[in-house]
Enzyme design. Structure first.
Site, short mmCIF file in Angstrom:
data_model
loop_
_atom_site.label_atom_id
_atom_site.label_comp_id
_atom_site.label_asym_id
_atom_site.label_seq_id
_atom_site.Cartn_x
_atom_site.Cartn_y
_atom_site.Cartn_z
N SER A 149 0.86 -1.19 0.00
CA SER A 149 0.00 0.00 0.00
C SER A 149 0.90 1.24 0.00
CB SER A 149 -0.86 0.00 1.27
OG SER A 149 -1.42 1.28 1.49
N TYR A 163 -1.56 -0.62 10.26
CA TYR A 163 -1.69 -0.96 8.83
C TYR A 163 -0.45 -0.53 8.04
CZ TYR A 163 -3.70 -1.21 4.15
OH TYR A 163 -3.94 -1.51 2.83
N1 LIG Z 1 -8.81 -0.76 -0.78
C1 LIG Z 1 -7.76 0.03 -0.80
O1 LIG Z 1 -7.85 1.25 -0.90
C2 LIG Z 1 -6.39 -0.57 -0.69
C3 LIG Z 1 -5.30 0.28 -0.88
C4 LIG Z 1 -4.02 -0.25 -0.76
C5 LIG Z 1 -3.85 -1.58 -0.48
N2 LIG Z 1 -4.93 -2.39 -0.30
C6 LIG Z 1 -4.69 -3.80 0.00
O2 LIG Z 1 -5.31 -4.60 -0.96
C7 LIG Z 1 -5.65 -5.87 -0.37
C8 LIG Z 1 -7.10 -6.17 -0.67
O3 LIG Z 1 -7.90 -5.14 -0.12
P1 LIG Z 1 -9.41 -4.85 -0.59
O4 LIG Z 1 -9.61 -3.41 -0.57
O5 LIG Z 1 -9.70 -5.64 -1.81
O6 LIG Z 1 -10.19 -5.42 0.67
P2 LIG Z 1 -11.43 -6.41 0.73
O7 LIG Z 1 -11.86 -6.37 2.16
O8 LIG Z 1 -12.42 -6.12 -0.34
O9 LIG Z 1 -10.76 -7.81 0.41
C9 LIG Z 1 -9.86 -8.45 1.27
C10 LIG Z 1 -10.13 -9.92 1.16
O10 LIG Z 1 -9.19 -10.62 1.98
C11 LIG Z 1 -9.90 -11.64 2.65
N3 LIG Z 1 -9.19 -11.99 3.87
C12 LIG Z 1 -8.95 -11.19 4.92
N4 LIG Z 1 -8.31 -11.89 5.87
C13 LIG Z 1 -8.15 -13.15 5.41
C14 LIG Z 1 -7.57 -14.34 5.92
N5 LIG Z 1 -7.04 -14.37 7.15
N6 LIG Z 1 -7.57 -15.43 5.16
C15 LIG Z 1 -8.11 -15.42 3.93
N7 LIG Z 1 -8.69 -14.34 3.39
C16 LIG Z 1 -8.71 -13.23 4.12
C17 LIG Z 1 -11.26 -11.01 2.96
O11 LIG Z 1 -12.23 -11.99 3.25
C18 LIG Z 1 -11.53 -10.29 1.65
O12 LIG Z 1 -12.15 -11.13 0.70
C19 LIG Z 1 -5.33 -5.74 1.12
O13 LIG Z 1 -4.06 -6.30 1.37
C20 LIG Z 1 -5.28 -4.24 1.32
O14 LIG Z 1 -4.46 -3.91 2.40
C21 LIG Z 1 -6.21 -1.91 -0.40
#
Ligand SMILES: NC(=O)c1ccc[n+]([C@@H]2O[C@H](COP(=O)([O-])OP(=O)(O)OC[C@H]3O[C@@H](n4cnc5c(N)ncnc54)[C@H](O)[C@@H]3O)[C@@H](O)[C@H]2O)c1
Length: 258
Positions: A149, A163
């Site tokens: 991120s 985070y």
């Molecule tokens: N959304 C943003 O703005 C953003 C920005 C930068 C980075 N990210 C990163 O992108 C990744 C995905 O984020 P997102 O926004 O799609 O979130 P999201 O909540 O839509 O998806 C995350 C997924 O991970 C799964 N998950 C969480 N813990 C788990 C575990 N212990 N075992 C198996 N599955 C698990 C959840 O069930 C979910 O399906 C994350 O690592 C997040 O930190 C997101």
């Protein structure tokens, strides 16, 4: 180079595991890899939500199965890798898309929540890398893509003590593993996006003041959309990046540039 230059992004016949494959970014990354030819094992904790992603990939003519696993549970991860190899015979690509966010002022951060962020984002990523690398080492090839991120790059007043720090750890884990596994021809890279409109960020984006702080820091003037993840994912999964490892690619509309 062993690949035709015109086929640098072709993933036909490749097998990918995408963790968090029912999540917003994970699903977009899984569909993107499938579009370029890969078969996909979609994994997460809940079968019903995974099956939606599987259905969409199958409709594209690719093979896809769902395997439930909690990435923080070593037994689950071992089982995930075993079942993937039983079903497809190999693993070419791992995308570590599972992750969580928790925000509190640093001075009030509940320590159990702090631990949880590290369990999910750092330990979960490491366990999947470790188990999949055993198969990739045997094969003598593999591509690992971690999801970091922009919060790993600089601090932010929005309560990211756990985070941001966990994503900083993901960046260094990426570099560390790349140096250890280059000899097995395993590339380990990370994609570090800026903010997307997903359930993970809903709380931030519903807070008008915080949302404006975020947007004011993005020179391109918008939040990311999930399709913004596809190019970098396919790049790191494909022969186009064969000589690139240990890199953190910021998909951030210029956020970390100034
Ligand atoms: N959304 C943003 O703005 C953003 C920005 C930068 C980075 N990210 C990163 O992108 C990744 C995905 O984020 P997102 O926004 O799609 O979130 P999201 O909540 O839509 O998806 C995350 C997924 O991970 C799964 N998950 C969480 N813990 C788990 C575990 N212990 N075992 C198996 N599955 C698990 C959840 O069930 C979910 O399906 C994350 O690592 C997040 O930190 C997101």
């Amino acid at each position: 180079m062993a690949v035709e230059l015109s086929n640098l992004f072709d993933l036909t016949g490749k097998v990918a595991i995408v963790t968090g494959g029912a999540g917003s970014l994970g699903k977009a990354m899984a569909l993107g890899l499938a579009k370029y030819g890969a078969d996909i094992v979609v994994t997460g904790r809940t079968l019903t939500t995974l099956e939606e992603t599987v259905k969409e990939i199958s409709e594209m003519g690719r093979n896809s199965i769902a395997i439930t696993a909690d990435v923080t549970n070593q037994k689950d991860v071992v089982n995930l890798v075993k079942k993937t190899v039983e079903a497809f015979g190999r693993i070419d690509i791992l995308v570590n898309g599972a992750g969580i966010a928790r925000r509190y002022p640093a001075e009030e951060f509940p320590i159990e929540e702090f631990d949880k962020v590290f369990q999910f984002n750092v330990k979960g990523t490491f366990l999947c890398c470790q188990e999949v690398a055993k198969v990739m080492k045997e094969q003598g090839s593999g591509k690992i893509i971690n999801v970091s991120s922009v919060r790993a790059f600089s601090g932010h007043p929005g309560g990211y003590a756990a985070y941001g720090t966990s994503k900083g750890a993901v960046n260094l884990l990426t570099k560390q593993l790349s140096t250890e596994w280059a000899k097995y021809k395993i590339n380990v890279n990370a994609i570090a996006p800026t903010i997307f409109w997903t359930p993970l960020t809903q709380e931030v984006l519903e807070d008008e003041k915080l949302k404006n702080i975020f947007l004011s820091r993005i020179p391109m003037g918008r939040a990311a959309v999930t399709d913004d993840m596809v190019g970098s994912t396919v790049f790191f999964a494909s022969p186009a990046s064969d000589f690139i490892t240990g890199q953190i690619l910021y998909v951030d509309g210029g956020c970390t540039a100034g």
